[in-house]
Design a protein around this motif. Sequence first.
Motif, PDB file in Angstrom:
ATOM      1  N   VAL A 189      10.660   9.240  -0.564  1.00  0.00           N
ATOM      2  CA  VAL A 189      11.177   9.589  -1.894  1.00  0.00           C
ATOM      3  C   VAL A 189      11.742   8.355  -2.583  1.00  0.00           C
ATOM      4  CG1 VAL A 189      12.928  10.905  -3.129  1.00  0.00           C
ATOM      5  CG2 VAL A 189      11.647  11.976  -1.268  1.00  0.00           C
ATOM      6  N   TRP A 190      12.472   7.534  -1.834  1.00  0.00           N
ATOM      7  CA  TRP A 190      13.054   6.320  -2.405  1.00  0.00           C
ATOM      8  C   TRP A 190      11.966   5.382  -2.935  1.00  0.00           C
ATOM      9  CZ3 TRP A 190      16.814   3.919  -4.594  1.00  0.00           C
ATOM     10  CH2 TRP A 190      16.850   2.520  -4.602  1.00  0.00           C
ATOM     11  N   MET A 191      10.888   5.239  -2.199  1.00  0.00           N
ATOM     12  CA  MET A 191       9.809   4.355  -2.638  1.00  0.00           C
ATOM     13  C   MET A 191       9.121   4.910  -3.871  1.00  0.00           C
ATOM     14  SD  MET A 191       8.149   2.865   0.900  1.00  0.00           S
ATOM     15  CE  MET A 191       7.241   1.614  -0.021  1.00  0.00           C
ATOM     16  N   LEU A 192       9.038   6.226  -3.961  1.00  0.00           N
ATOM     17  CA  LEU A 192       8.489   6.840  -5.184  1.00  0.00           C
ATOM     18  C   LEU A 192       9.359   6.503  -6.382  1.00  0.00           C
ATOM     19  CD1 LEU A 192       7.357  10.431  -4.091  1.00  0.00           C
ATOM     20  CD2 LEU A 192       5.893   8.611  -4.987  1.00  0.00           C
ATOM     21  N   VAL A 193      10.663   6.590  -6.184  1.00  0.00           N
ATOM     22  CA  VAL A 193      11.615   6.246  -7.254  1.00  0.00           C
ATOM     23  C   VAL A 193      11.467   4.785  -7.655  1.00  0.00           C
ATOM     24  CG1 VAL A 193      14.056   6.011  -7.849  1.00  0.00           C
ATOM     25  CG2 VAL A 193      13.260   8.019  -6.589  1.00  0.00           C
ATOM     26  N   GLN A 194      11.329   3.910  -6.656  1.00  0.00           N
ATOM     27  CA  GLN A 194      11.171   2.494  -6.918  1.00  0.00           C
ATOM     28  C   GLN A 194       9.917   2.192  -7.733  1.00  0.00           C
ATOM     29  OE1 GLN A 194      14.265   1.287  -6.254  1.00  0.00           O
ATOM     30  NE2 GLN A 194      13.411  -0.484  -5.198  1.00  0.00           N
ATOM     31  N   LEU A 202       0.818  -1.213   0.000  1.00  0.00           N
ATOM     32  CA  LEU A 202       0.000   0.000   0.000  1.00  0.00           C
ATOM     33  C   LEU A 202       0.856   1.270   0.000  1.00  0.00           C
ATOM     34  CD1 LEU A 202      -2.787  -1.000   2.573  1.00  0.00           C
ATOM     35  CD2 LEU A 202      -2.820  -1.228   0.084  1.00  0.00           C
ATOM     36  N   PRO A 203       1.747   1.402  -0.969  1.00  0.00           N
ATOM     37  CA  PRO A 203       2.629   2.580  -1.012  1.00  0.00           C
ATOM     38  C   PRO A 203       1.872   3.892  -1.170  1.00  0.00           C
ATOM     39  CG  PRO A 203       2.753   1.364  -3.069  1.00  0.00           C
ATOM     40  CD  PRO A 203       1.993   0.500  -2.116  1.00  0.00           C
ATOM     41  N   TRP A 204       0.664   3.838  -1.740  1.00  0.00           N
ATOM     42  CA  TRP A 204      -0.118   5.058  -1.907  1.00  0.00           C
ATOM     43  C   TRP A 204      -0.595   5.617  -0.566  1.00  0.00           C
ATOM     44  CZ3 TRP A 204      -5.239   4.481  -0.313  1.00  0.00           C
ATOM     45  CH2 TRP A 204      -5.689   3.159  -0.185  1.00  0.00           C
ATOM     46  N   ILE A 205      -0.469   4.808   0.490  1.00  0.00           N
ATOM     47  CA  ILE A 205      -0.760   5.289   1.845  1.00  0.00           C
ATOM     48  C   ILE A 205       0.545   5.629   2.565  1.00  0.00           C
ATOM     49  CG2 ILE A 205      -1.648   4.687   4.119  1.00  0.00           C
ATOM     50  CD1 ILE A 205      -3.730   2.949   2.803  1.00  0.00           C
ATOM     51  N   SER A 206       1.494   4.695   2.546  1.00  0.00           N
ATOM     52  CA  SER A 206       2.722   4.866   3.333  1.00  0.00           C
ATOM     53  C   SER A 206       3.569   6.043   2.861  1.00  0.00           C
ATOM     54  CB  SER A 206       3.554   3.584   3.303  1.00  0.00           C
ATOM     55  OG  SER A 206       3.991   3.279   1.987  1.00  0.00           O
ATOM     56  N   ILE A 207       3.661   6.238   1.548  1.00  0.00           N
ATOM     57  CA  ILE A 207       4.525   7.306   1.019  1.00  0.00           C
ATOM     58  C   ILE A 207       4.058   8.696   1.447  1.00  0.00           C
ATOM     59  CG2 ILE A 207       5.328   8.441  -1.084  1.00  0.00           C
ATOM     60  CD1 ILE A 207       5.507   5.663  -2.371  1.00  0.00           C
ATOM     61  N   PRO A 208       2.784   9.063   1.184  1.00  0.00           N
ATOM     62  CA  PRO A 208       2.372  10.414   1.602  1.00  0.00           C
ATOM     63  C   PRO A 208       2.378  10.606   3.118  1.00  0.00           C
ATOM     64  CG  PRO A 208       0.501   9.163   0.753  1.00  0.00           C
ATOM     65  CD  PRO A 208       1.726   8.378   0.421  1.00  0.00           C
ATOM     66  N   VAL A 209       2.055   9.548   3.871  1.00  0.00           N
ATOM     67  CA  VAL A 209       2.053   9.669   5.332  1.00  0.00           C
ATOM     68  C   VAL A 209       3.464   9.926   5.838  1.00  0.00           C
ATOM     69  CG1 VAL A 209       1.728   8.422   7.504  1.00  0.00           C
ATOM     70  CG2 VAL A 209      -0.034   8.315   5.737  1.00  0.00           C
TER      71      VAL A 209
END
Length: 244
Positions: free
Chosen positions: A236-241, A177-184
């Motif tokens: 940021v790293w997860m966005l890049v991934q 669920l990166p769409w939750i973890s990244i912005p949080v």
Amino acid sequence: MTKTAQLHRMVMDKHVCPYGIKSKYLLEREGFEVEDHHLTTREETDAFKAKHDVETTPQTFIDGERIGGYEALRKHFGHAKDTGGKSYRPVLAVFAVGAALAVSLSLAFFGTLGVRTVEWFVAFSMAMLAMLKLQDVEQFSTMFVGYDLLGRRWVPYAYAYPYLEALAAVLMAGRILPWISIPVAFTIGTIGAVSVIYAVYIQKRDIKCACVGGSGNVPLGFISLSENLAMMGMAVWMLVQLGL
């Protein structure tokens, strides 16, 4: 010449004083032969305290001189605990355990260290820091609103912060669920970093950090800033991934 100490401590069927056990261990570690006197009833304990005009047990006597309880004994041997000083030990312990877990899992699953090791280190550290805050959210929020720029303007954020940090950590550890973890993670990390910079480096305030909850006396500063920057970097790293 054998050194001898007399120790009077509570040893009852339903209660054995932990400070008495630690006092005996400390005396033996310092090379004393301990004359261990057990106070086996409440009446016997009360009579002992009345006789020596003391309020607590255990009590240690060396060469006929009453040293006192466990903390007094520690002080007598030069091991007094510093209860008022600031310390980074709580947060460093979290980072050390987080790193050890990350390395252990990386070696177990991949046989080597790599990017996943760093990801796990950040996620595990975040999770443990959140757990410490969740032990007493009320105390954490009281400390947090003292310097967090959003928390002081909207108090519910101070109560929500530990849950948000724990949520982001758990999701990031599993890359789910990166769409939750990244912005949080990015949001709370950015607000936290700006708040620390403003409080410490602009206002020059000397205050305690709420990063380990209300139980520690960790000064707000570089390590606190590092925690927030790590959350931002992880996001940021997860966005890049994800190629976003």
